[in-house]
Design an enzyme around this catalytic site. Structure first.
Site, PDB file in Angstrom:
ATOM      1  N   LYS A   1      -6.857   8.399 -24.013  1.00 56.11           N
ATOM      2  CA  LYS A   1      -5.633   8.837 -23.320  1.00 56.11           C
ATOM      3  C   LYS A   1      -4.444   7.998 -23.781  1.00 56.11           C
ATOM      4  O   LYS A   1      -3.713   7.414 -22.968  1.00 56.11           O
ATOM      5  CB  LYS A   1      -5.790   8.723 -21.795  1.00 56.11           C
ATOM      6  CG  LYS A   1      -6.852   9.634 -21.212  1.00 56.11           C
ATOM      7  CD  LYS A   1      -6.700   9.631 -19.696  1.00 56.11           C
ATOM      8  CE  LYS A   1      -7.827  10.308 -19.010  1.00 56.11           C
ATOM      9  NZ  LYS A   1      -7.793  10.117 -17.563  1.00 56.11           N
ATOM     10  N   HIS A   2      -4.309   7.880 -25.078  1.00 57.52           N
ATOM     11  CA  HIS A   2      -3.168   7.179 -25.644  1.00 57.52           C
ATOM     12  C   HIS A   2      -2.985   7.632 -27.090  1.00 57.52           C
ATOM     13  O   HIS A   2      -3.860   8.297 -27.654  1.00 57.52           O
ATOM     14  CB  HIS A   2      -3.374   5.656 -25.577  1.00 57.52           C
ATOM     15  CG  HIS A   2      -4.540   5.143 -26.367  1.00 57.52           C
ATOM     16  ND1 HIS A   2      -5.708   4.706 -25.802  1.00 57.52           N
ATOM     17  CD2 HIS A   2      -4.714   5.001 -27.707  1.00 57.52           C
ATOM     18  CE1 HIS A   2      -6.542   4.322 -26.746  1.00 57.52           C
ATOM     19  NE2 HIS A   2      -5.964   4.497 -27.909  1.00 57.52           N
ATOM     20  N   ALA A   3      -1.851   7.242 -27.647  1.00 53.04           N
ATOM     21  CA  ALA A   3      -1.623   7.391 -29.093  1.00 53.04           C
ATOM     22  C   ALA A   3      -1.235   6.019 -29.616  1.00 53.04           C
ATOM     23  O   ALA A   3      -1.014   5.085 -28.841  1.00 53.04           O
ATOM     24  CB  ALA A   3      -0.507   8.400 -29.346  1.00 53.04           C
TER      25      ALA A   3
ATOM     26  N   ARG B   1      -5.217  10.881 -28.321  1.00 47.69           N
ATOM     27  CA  ARG B   1      -6.667  11.092 -28.355  1.00 47.69           C
ATOM     28  C   ARG B   1      -7.295  10.790 -27.005  1.00 47.69           C
ATOM     29  O   ARG B   1      -6.875   9.882 -26.283  1.00 47.69           O
ATOM     30  CB  ARG B   1      -7.332  10.278 -29.474  1.00 47.69           C
ATOM     31  CG  ARG B   1      -7.631   8.810 -29.276  1.00 47.69           C
ATOM     32  CD  ARG B   1      -6.435   7.910 -29.392  1.00 47.69           C
ATOM     33  NE  ARG B   1      -5.584   8.119 -30.547  1.00 47.69           N
ATOM     34  CZ  ARG B   1      -5.726   7.496 -31.712  1.00 47.69           C
ATOM     35  NH1 ARG B   1      -6.651   6.574 -31.872  1.00 47.69           N
ATOM     36  NH2 ARG B   1      -4.883   7.717 -32.683  1.00 47.69           N
TER      37      ARG B   1
END
Ligand code: TYD
Length: 135
Positions: A49-51, A96
């Site tokens: 839950k980040h890029a 992602r």
């Protein structure tokens, strides 16, 4: 530009079993500064839950399986990693999420830089702004 690619590694197998070797700038297409692995993740957990602003990563499910959601701000794709012979290369500003971890999943990740919280984009709206700049 954000991008992903599935890489198939050469298996050096013989009667005793199988072996895969990962070498920087050969079958791993970058300088490897960091390796980490995720294991013991509960089946109902979503990780990631980040890029990243600027990081290349190669994820290999060395045991078990898990799924990836990759989102470049325009398109989303769902992939399953379930073989130690395959690597998922992720580059650029890509959101992602990882989910559906099997109990035995060991997800190993090689990265071209050290851990830095400053490189993370953890807010989806901020990610969309960065992704549109990036494309
Ligand atoms: P986190 O980024 O939340 O993991 P995931 O993206 O898989 O959900 O990382 C969990 C914790 O581990 C967090 O406190 C940051 C730390 N961490 C490191 O210290 N070094 C690393 O290389 C990574 C990936 C995480």
């Amino acid at each position: 530009m954000s991008n992903y690619e599935l890489l198939d590694f050469k298996i050096m197998g013989d009667a005793r079993g199988s072996l895969i070797a990962l070498e920087e700038n050969h079958n791993v297409p970058f300088d490897v500064k960091r390796v980490y692995y995720i294991f013991g993740t509960k089946a109902d957990v979503r990780r990631g839950k980040h890029a990243h602003k600027n990081l290349r990563q190669l994820a290999i499910c060395v045991a078990g399986s898990c799924k990836f959601l990759l989102d470049n701000g325009k398109e989303k794709v769902h992939l399953e990693l379930n073989s130690p012979t395959q690597g998922l290369l992720i580059e650029g500003v890509m959101w992602r999420e990882m989910y559906d971890f099997s109990d035995d999943c060991v997800l190993m990740v090689l990265a071209d830089n050290y851990y830095s919280e400053d490189d993370y984009i953890r807010n989806y709206e901020d990610f969309l702004k960065e992704a549109h700049h990036d494309s």
